[in-house]
Design a protein around this motif. Sequence first.
Motif, PDB file in Angstrom:
ATOM      1  N   GLU A 103      -9.367  -9.667   4.478  1.00  0.00           N
ATOM      2  CA  GLU A 103     -10.074 -10.931   4.238  1.00  0.00           C
ATOM      3  C   GLU A 103      -9.288 -11.799   3.241  1.00  0.00           C
ATOM      4  N   ALA A 148      -4.922 -19.104   5.419  1.00  0.00           N
ATOM      5  CA  ALA A 148      -5.638 -20.353   5.698  1.00  0.00           C
ATOM      6  C   ALA A 148      -5.292 -21.409   4.654  1.00  0.00           C
ATOM      7  N   ASP A 149      -5.229 -21.007   3.383  1.00  0.00           N
ATOM      8  CA  ASP A 149      -4.874 -21.943   2.317  1.00  0.00           C
ATOM      9  C   ASP A 149      -3.451 -22.448   2.486  1.00  0.00           C
ATOM     10  N   ARG A 163      -6.270 -13.246   5.034  1.00  0.00           N
ATOM     11  CA  ARG A 163      -6.665 -14.358   5.917  1.00  0.00           C
ATOM     12  C   ARG A 163      -6.939 -15.628   5.114  1.00  0.00           C
ATOM     13  N   ALA A 164      -7.594 -15.473   3.973  1.00  0.00           N
ATOM     14  CA  ALA A 164      -7.878 -16.637   3.127  1.00  0.00           C
ATOM     15  C   ALA A 164      -6.581 -17.249   2.598  1.00  0.00           C
ATOM     16  N   SER A 171      -1.773 -22.765   5.245  1.00  0.00           N
ATOM     17  CA  SER A 171      -1.580 -23.621   6.416  1.00  0.00           C
ATOM     18  C   SER A 171      -2.388 -24.907   6.339  1.00  0.00           C
ATOM     19  N   ALA A 172      -3.302 -25.003   5.385  1.00  0.00           N
ATOM     20  CA  ALA A 172      -4.104 -26.221   5.241  1.00  0.00           C
ATOM     21  C   ALA A 172      -3.244 -27.304   4.606  1.00  0.00           C
TER      22      ALA A 172
END
Length: 138
Positions: A99, A106-107, A102-103, A109-110
């Motif tokens: 998890e 995500a950060d 994944r976070a 790629s944002a």
Amino acid sequence: MEAQVLAVLRSASGPATAGWVQERLDGDLAYTTVITILSRLHVKKAVTRTREGRSYTWTSAADEAGLAALRMRRVLDGERDRGAVLARFVSALSPGDEERLRALLADASAPDDPPETPGADAPGSGPRDPGPRETEGQ
């Protein structure tokens, strides 16, 4: 030993000589051993060095987590099937670590800022919900 050398370098108020590092390390490491460790860390991009006369001063470029990440990257770079290695790595993670990963992904790629819309900051520009239509005299 690399982690200890990095910890000593991080405690310095600026670039440090190998002799300064040697004095602050636990144990009786030879000067040449300290130079070897610093040189290996430099190859791994965990430290930077600057020529000062006939020798170098050294600065930490990575902390312990950064050094571990560099080791992980080196292992990955040595494998032919990177996708398989990464898939096995992720499948072996605990649910909490998965998890967390994944976070982080995500950060990473944002986008830092939302995409700009031309004229979006100008007053009266861009799409706008006019709300209920007003008529004169009401």
